[in-house]
Motif scaffolding. Sequence first.
Motif, short mmCIF file in Angstrom:
data_model
loop_
_atom_site.label_atom_id
_atom_site.label_comp_id
_atom_site.label_asym_id
_atom_site.label_seq_id
_atom_site.Cartn_x
_atom_site.Cartn_y
_atom_site.Cartn_z
N ASN A 13 -57.01 18.01 0.58
CA ASN A 13 -57.18 18.32 -0.85
C ASN A 13 -55.85 18.36 -1.58
O ASN A 13 -55.72 17.85 -2.69
CB ASN A 13 -57.94 19.63 -1.03
CG ASN A 13 -59.43 19.45 -0.84
OD1 ASN A 13 -59.96 18.36 -1.02
ND2 ASN A 13 -60.10 20.51 -0.45
N HIS A 17 -54.83 15.78 -4.45
CA HIS A 17 -54.55 16.37 -5.76
C HIS A 17 -53.15 15.98 -6.25
O HIS A 17 -52.96 15.64 -7.41
CB HIS A 17 -54.69 17.89 -5.70
CG HIS A 17 -54.40 18.56 -7.00
ND1 HIS A 17 -55.26 18.50 -8.07
CD2 HIS A 17 -53.34 19.31 -7.41
CE1 HIS A 17 -54.73 19.17 -9.08
NE2 HIS A 17 -53.57 19.68 -8.70
N GLU A 18 -52.18 16.05 -5.35
CA GLU A 18 -50.79 15.73 -5.71
C GLU A 18 -50.54 14.22 -5.75
O GLU A 18 -49.57 13.77 -6.33
CB GLU A 18 -49.82 16.37 -4.70
CG GLU A 18 -49.83 17.88 -4.70
CD GLU A 18 -49.16 18.46 -5.93
OE1 GLU A 18 -48.16 17.87 -6.39
OE2 GLU A 18 -49.64 19.49 -6.41
#
Length: 144
Positions: A13, A17-18
């Motif tokens: 995740n 996300h990054e």
Amino acid sequence: MLTIAVIIYRLANLSFHEGKFPVCFKTAEVHVLYVQLLKKSGTDQGDPANFRPISNLSTISKVLERLALAQLRPHLSSLVNFCPFQSGYRTGHSTETALLELLNDVYTAGDDRRCTVVIGLDISAAFDTISHTTLLHRLHATPN
């Protein structure tokens, strides 16, 4: 086992996300095995350059790769620009299905008395045409 799953879940995740893949998982063990891994049959077996290296990535790298693919595949295949004849990296599609599709088209065109032209392009050695020095330089110069 649950602890490892939670860690991988959080890592995946965070990575998605990054938009970054952890640097520590980009390293692979590269092995050159001299058994049945010739780039092309009939080449000199005494020259190590004629063999394919094997890169072993970490298990976590492979898991993250599979998770990314599971998210990307449905999205990409639903796009308007997605070619239905794309065979690579698709479940149920292979060189055999591509060949069967091609033969079916050729036979159908022949039955309809239409002219058929098939052009084949062999790019199996395309990677061998790349300057490996330049490639390595660019890979090292690319920021994480």
